[in-house]
Design an enzyme around this catalytic site. Structure first.
Site, PDB file in Angstrom:
ATOM      1  N   LYS A 156       0.909  -1.181   0.001  1.00 54.18           N
ATOM      2  CA  LYS A 156       0.067   0.154   0.024  1.00 54.18           C
ATOM      3  C   LYS A 156       0.992   1.395  -0.110  1.00 54.18           C
ATOM      4  O   LYS A 156       0.687   2.215  -0.801  1.00 54.18           O
ATOM      5  CB  LYS A 156      -1.006   0.089   1.290  1.00 54.18           C
ATOM      6  CG  LYS A 156      -1.593   1.387   1.673  1.00 54.18           C
ATOM      7  CD  LYS A 156      -1.950   1.259   2.816  1.00 54.18           C
ATOM      8  CE  LYS A 156      -2.554   2.664   3.346  1.00 54.18           C
ATOM      9  NZ  LYS A 156      -1.550   3.442   3.983  1.00 54.18           N
ATOM     10  N   ASN A 157       1.753   1.298   0.950  1.00 57.19           N
ATOM     11  CA  ASN A 157       2.587   2.454   1.079  1.00 57.19           C
ATOM     12  C   ASN A 157       3.491   2.927  -0.072  1.00 57.19           C
ATOM     13  O   ASN A 157       3.973   3.893  -0.463  1.00 57.19           O
ATOM     14  CB  ASN A 157       3.153   2.598   2.480  1.00 57.19           C
ATOM     15  CG  ASN A 157       2.182   2.869   3.470  1.00 57.19           C
ATOM     16  OD1 ASN A 157       1.052   3.236   3.175  1.00 57.19           O
ATOM     17  ND2 ASN A 157       2.694   2.684   4.868  1.00 57.19           N
ATOM     18  N   ARG A 214      -4.061   9.980   3.195  1.00 55.51           N
ATOM     19  CA  ARG A 214      -2.775  10.736   3.728  1.00 55.51           C
ATOM     20  C   ARG A 214      -1.756  11.139   2.315  1.00 55.51           C
ATOM     21  O   ARG A 214      -0.966  12.006   2.396  1.00 55.51           O
ATOM     22  CB  ARG A 214      -2.112   9.795   4.643  1.00 55.51           C
ATOM     23  CG  ARG A 214      -0.812  10.376   5.347  1.00 55.51           C
ATOM     24  CD  ARG A 214      -1.317  11.366   6.435  1.00 55.51           C
ATOM     25  NE  ARG A 214      -0.002  12.225   7.128  1.00 55.51           N
ATOM     26  CZ  ARG A 214      -0.340  13.530   7.572  1.00 55.51           C
ATOM     27  NH1 ARG A 214      -1.592  13.764   7.706  1.00 55.51           N
ATOM     28  NH2 ARG A 214       0.626  14.036   7.994  1.00 55.51           N
ATOM     29  N   CYS A 227      -5.306   8.319   8.463  1.00 63.33           N
ATOM     30  CA  CYS A 227      -5.515   8.020   9.976  1.00 63.33           C
ATOM     31  C   CYS A 227      -5.521   8.897  11.197  1.00 63.33           C
ATOM     32  O   CYS A 227      -4.559   9.785  10.791  1.00 63.33           O
ATOM     33  CB  CYS A 227      -4.931   6.562  10.386  1.00 63.33           C
ATOM     34  SG  CYS A 227      -5.497   5.186   9.339  1.00 63.33           S
ATOM     35  N   ARG A 275      -0.493  15.291  13.040  1.00 64.76           N
ATOM     36  CA  ARG A 275       0.430  14.814  11.748  1.00 64.76           C
ATOM     37  C   ARG A 275       0.924  15.784  11.156  1.00 64.76           C
ATOM     38  O   ARG A 275       0.264  16.402   9.960  1.00 64.76           O
ATOM     39  CB  ARG A 275      -0.597  13.677  11.046  1.00 64.76           C
ATOM     40  CG  ARG A 275      -0.994  12.536  11.741  1.00 64.76           C
ATOM     41  CD  ARG A 275      -1.633  11.412  10.713  1.00 64.76           C
ATOM     42  NE  ARG A 275      -0.642  10.664   9.945  1.00 64.76           N
ATOM     43  CZ  ARG A 275      -0.826   9.597   9.291  1.00 64.76           C
ATOM     44  NH1 ARG A 275      -2.130   9.166   9.357  1.00 64.76           N
ATOM     45  NH2 ARG A 275       0.071   9.141   8.429  1.00 64.76           N
ATOM     46  N   PRO A 276       2.061  16.564  11.659  1.00 63.74           N
ATOM     47  CA  PRO A 276       2.515  17.761  10.803  1.00 63.74           C
ATOM     48  C   PRO A 276       3.073  17.454   9.386  1.00 63.74           C
ATOM     49  O   PRO A 276       3.342  16.242   9.265  1.00 63.74           O
ATOM     50  CB  PRO A 276       3.448  18.282  11.832  1.00 63.74           C
ATOM     51  CG  PRO A 276       3.897  17.197  12.784  1.00 63.74           C
ATOM     52  CD  PRO A 276       2.901  16.233  12.651  1.00 63.74           C
ATOM     53  N   GLN A 316       8.053  19.210   7.923  1.00 65.32           N
ATOM     54  CA  GLN A 316       9.445  18.592   7.148  1.00 65.32           C
ATOM     55  C   GLN A 316       9.224  18.806   5.762  1.00 65.32           C
ATOM     56  O   GLN A 316      10.363  18.799   4.967  1.00 65.32           O
ATOM     57  CB  GLN A 316       9.664  17.401   7.864  1.00 65.32           C
ATOM     58  CG  GLN A 316      10.177  17.262   9.204  1.00 65.32           C
ATOM     59  CD  GLN A 316      11.297  18.551   9.564  1.00 65.32           C
ATOM     60  OE1 GLN A 316      12.379  18.376   9.237  1.00 65.32           O
ATOM     61  NE2 GLN A 316      10.830  19.386  10.561  1.00 65.32           N
ATOM     62  N   ASP A 338       2.972   0.409  12.065  1.00 65.28           N
ATOM     63  CA  ASP A 338       1.908   0.078  11.614  1.00 65.28           C
ATOM     64  C   ASP A 338       1.639  -1.466  11.820  1.00 65.28           C
ATOM     65  O   ASP A 338       0.660  -1.950  11.580  1.00 65.28           O
ATOM     66  CB  ASP A 338       1.883   0.228  10.021  1.00 65.28           C
ATOM     67  CG  ASP A 338       1.845   1.604   9.457  1.00 65.28           C
ATOM     68  OD1 ASP A 338       1.575   2.575  10.225  1.00 65.28           O
ATOM     69  OD2 ASP A 338       2.208   2.017   8.351  1.00 65.28           O
ATOM     70  N   ARG A 372      -9.057   0.132   3.371  1.00 66.87           N
ATOM     71  CA  ARG A 372      -7.993   0.935   2.828  1.00 66.87           C
ATOM     72  C   ARG A 372      -6.603   0.523   2.490  1.00 66.87           C
ATOM     73  O   ARG A 372      -6.013   0.948   1.641  1.00 66.87           O
ATOM     74  CB  ARG A 372      -7.880   2.315   4.176  1.00 66.87           C
ATOM     75  CG  ARG A 372      -8.953   3.457   3.861  1.00 66.87           C
ATOM     76  CD  ARG A 372      -8.822   4.655   4.778  1.00 66.87           C
ATOM     77  NE  ARG A 372      -7.418   5.052   4.474  1.00 66.87           N
ATOM     78  CZ  ARG A 372      -6.386   5.381   5.378  1.00 66.87           C
ATOM     79  NH1 ARG A 372      -6.874   5.785   6.345  1.00 66.87           N
ATOM     80  NH2 ARG A 372      -5.200   5.827   4.844  1.00 66.87           N
TER      81      ARG A 372
HETATM   82  C1  UD1 Z   1       3.974   6.737   6.634  1.00 70.88           C
HETATM   83  C2  UD1 Z   1       2.984   5.804   6.502  1.00 70.88           C
HETATM   84  C3  UD1 Z   1       2.203   5.502   7.631  1.00 70.88           C
HETATM   85  C4  UD1 Z   1       3.483   4.908   8.700  1.00 70.88           C
HETATM   86  C5  UD1 Z   1       4.360   6.194   8.868  1.00 70.88           C
HETATM   87  C6  UD1 Z   1       5.480   5.762   9.942  1.00 70.88           C
HETATM   88  C7  UD1 Z   1       2.420   6.223   4.301  1.00 70.88           C
HETATM   89  C8  UD1 Z   1       1.314   6.623   3.369  1.00 70.88           C
HETATM   90  N1  UD1 Z   1       1.733   6.140   5.391  1.00 70.88           N
HETATM   91  O1  UD1 Z   1       3.295   8.046   7.092  1.00 70.88           O
HETATM   92  O2  UD1 Z   1       1.378   3.980   7.302  1.00 70.88           O
HETATM   93  O3  UD1 Z   1       2.602   4.976  10.167  1.00 70.88           O
HETATM   94  O4  UD1 Z   1       5.040   6.509   7.656  1.00 70.88           O
HETATM   95  O5  UD1 Z   1       6.003   4.588   9.311  1.00 70.88           O
HETATM   96  O6  UD1 Z   1       3.268   5.767   3.642  1.00 70.88           O
HETATM   97  N2  UD1 Z   1       6.566  14.469  11.189  1.00 70.88           N
HETATM   98  C9  UD1 Z   1       6.712  15.633  11.313  1.00 70.88           C
HETATM   99  N3  UD1 Z   1       6.770  16.314  10.330  1.00 70.88           N
HETATM  100  C10 UD1 Z   1       6.488  16.202   9.335  1.00 70.88           C
HETATM  101  C11 UD1 Z   1       6.379  14.923   8.932  1.00 70.88           C
HETATM  102  C12 UD1 Z   1       6.144  13.716   9.971  1.00 70.88           C
HETATM  103  O7  UD1 Z   1       6.942  16.024  12.609  1.00 70.88           O
HETATM  104  O8  UD1 Z   1       6.455  17.040   8.352  1.00 70.88           O
HETATM  105  C13 UD1 Z   1       6.503  13.379  12.148  1.00 70.88           C
HETATM  106  C14 UD1 Z   1       5.196  12.668  12.288  1.00 70.88           C
HETATM  107  O9  UD1 Z   1       4.054  13.360  13.247  1.00 70.88           O
HETATM  108  C15 UD1 Z   1       5.637  11.254  13.083  1.00 70.88           C
HETATM  109  C16 UD1 Z   1       6.807  10.808  12.419  1.00 70.88           C
HETATM  110  O10 UD1 Z   1       7.370  12.166  11.837  1.00 70.88           O
HETATM  111  O11 UD1 Z   1       5.750  11.322  14.473  1.00 70.88           O
HETATM  112  C17 UD1 Z   1       6.777   9.902  11.251  1.00 70.88           C
HETATM  113  O12 UD1 Z   1       5.752  10.420  10.124  1.00 70.88           O
HETATM  114  P1  UD1 Z   1       6.032  10.150   8.659  1.00 70.88           P
HETATM  115  O13 UD1 Z   1       7.005   9.191   8.455  1.00 70.88           O
HETATM  116  O14 UD1 Z   1       5.979  11.422   7.937  1.00 70.88           O
HETATM  117  O15 UD1 Z   1       4.768   9.574   8.578  1.00 70.88           O
HETATM  118  P2  UD1 Z   1       3.614   9.546   7.149  1.00 70.88           P
HETATM  119  O16 UD1 Z   1       4.604   9.472   5.916  1.00 70.88           O
HETATM  120  O17 UD1 Z   1       2.752  10.541   7.227  1.00 70.88           O
END
Ligand code: UD1
Length: 420
Positions: A22-23, A93, A117, A122-123, A126, A305, A397
């Protein structure tokens, strides 16, 4: 409203094949926009997130043709605008990948803040930090992320947190940027590597994916290509945990064993017998599972996950297991639902203390998000009597017809129309 009904207590036995990841799919589908050409994506999972993303792509002018052999053809030659609508992306997402790829190819992108989810905040700071460093102007107005750049220029971007989404988004924006973009403290997840491999077969120059430094050298054009998505590490892990909790004997096919190392190691510690081959893993559970402690970490650590499914498994094991969630601030919402099945779990902040041998029994429960739904399915397989799981749309999903796959292993599981 559809529900999944499970009569638990049956030992799972047999062979199951996992779908495409999926991802990886939700990154590779938008990544295809980078080429002004036709791309063919194979081993596509038929899941709701892919369906939603394909619709969002169609709305901006990509011609997406789904074949019945898990293959999607994407023709990006006629993209006619750079604004995704709220309705098309609100549940997904990964819609944020449209931001990087559209900005990189057209110098402009407007994408509503992503859905997906709810694990607390979920900022996307970055993502924005990276795009801004490359020369884009990024604003959020009325819930829409608006990015513009006359030209993007390669630079060094150090990620303050290891983020899958930010790593891939910056990689996408960097394809056509002038010079070299270096992403430091990059995520190393298999789907980051898969996206880089896909871009490279189209003619991009991405090096280092899978390590924590990725270098993207800008190119002037990409061409089309055919690419096969990697197997889903999380779906595979879910079936491995399902085998363990039912004391079963299940061989999970079409996997990359290397991606499963953290799960294999934890199940081994719990007394499961595990064997692996080139593209399969066999899991044999038993009645003497012992508890373990689990801490979620970015890859190659234990994946967040699979944390909810692991919590379900610890309910069955002997002793007390401690789960520490380090990735998301609020990923224990499903535990109240597990308690309806008889789970004995105490949550304190990012830690859950799971008392084993809980004697699970069937109940009416609701999935609160995708993997929460998977955890309820896993727990229900081991619970005595009937469990009815609502909000199945969350499970859809990320899992392609989970009831068919588990049913083929001997689970008593059905999808029905029923109000919970
Ligand atoms: C992806 C996966 C999700 C998985 C997650 C962590 C997809 C579509 N989803 O989500 O299933 O749970 O990786 O393995 O691939 N963060 C910040 N700032 C940012 C981005 C992230 O602080 O700009 C923080 C988040 O709050 C979280 C951590 O970084 O604590 C990891 O997030 P991230 O790896 O970005 O998750 P996703 O890409 O949204």
């Amino acid at each position: 409203m559809e529900c999944i009904v499970i009569n638990g207590g049956r030992r799972l036995e047999g062979e199951v094949s996992v779908s495409g990841a999926k991802n990886a799919a939700v990154a590779i589908i938008p990544a295809a926009i980078a080429a002004n050409d036709i791309c063919v994506i194979e081993n596509l999972p038929y899941i709701e997130d892919v369906d939603g993303l394909t619709k969002a792509m169609s709305q901006i002018g990509a011609i997406c043709t789904l074949r019945d052999d898990h293959t999607l053809e994407i023709d990006s030659r006629n993209i006619n605008h750079c604004c995704a609508t709220y309705d098309s992306v609100r549940k997904i997402r990964a819609s944020y990948y449209l931001l990087g790829v559209l900005l990189g190819r057209f110098g402009r992108a407007e994408v509503p803040l992503p859905g997906g989810c709810n694990f607390g905040v979920r900022p996307i700071d970055q993502h924005i930090k990276g795009l801004t460093a490359m020369g884009a102007k990024v604003n959020i107005e009325h819930g829409i992320i608006k990015a513009r750049a006359d030209r993007l220029v390669g630079t060094n971007v150090y990620l303050d947190v290891v983020s899958v989404g930010a790593t891939i988004n910056i990689m996408l924006a960097a394809i056509y940027a002038e010079g070299v973009t270096v992403i430091e403290n990059a995520a190393k997840e298999p789907h980051v590597v898969d996206t880089a491999n896909f871009l490279n077969i189209l003619g991009a120059k991405v090096k280092g994916a899978g390590t924590d430094v990725i270098r993207v050298t800008g190119v002037s054009a990409l061409h089309g290509g055919t690419y096969t998505i990697i197997p889903d590490q999380i779906e595979a892990g879910t079936y491995m945990v399902a085998a363990a909790i039912t004391g079963g004997d299940v061989t999970v096919h079409n996997i990359i064993p290397k991606h499963m190392e953290s799960v294999i190691s934890k199940l081994g510690e719990m007394n499961c017998r595990i064997s692996t081959g080139a593209d399969f893993v066999r899991v044999r559970g038993n009645d003497n599972l012992t508890s373990v402690n689990v801490k979620t970490m970015p890859y190659p650590g234990f994946p967040t996950d699979l944390q909810p499914q692991m919590t379900a498994l610890l309910c069955k094991a002997k002793g007390t297991g401690i789960l520490t969630e380090t990735v998301w601030e609020n990923r224990f919402q499903y535990i109240n639902e597990l308690k309806r099945l008889g789970a004995n779990i105490k949550v304190d902040g990012r830690t859950a203390v799971v008392s084993g041998e809980a004697g699970l029994t069937g109940a009416l429960v609701n999935a609160t998000d995708l993997r929460a739904g998977a955890a309820l399915v896993v727990a229900a397989l081991a619970a005595k009597g009937e469990t009815v799981i609502g909000n199945v749309r969350y499970i859809d999903r990320g899992y392609e017809r989970i009831e068919n796959k588990l049913g083929s292993l001997g689970a008593d599981i059905q999808r029905v129309d029923r109000l919970v």
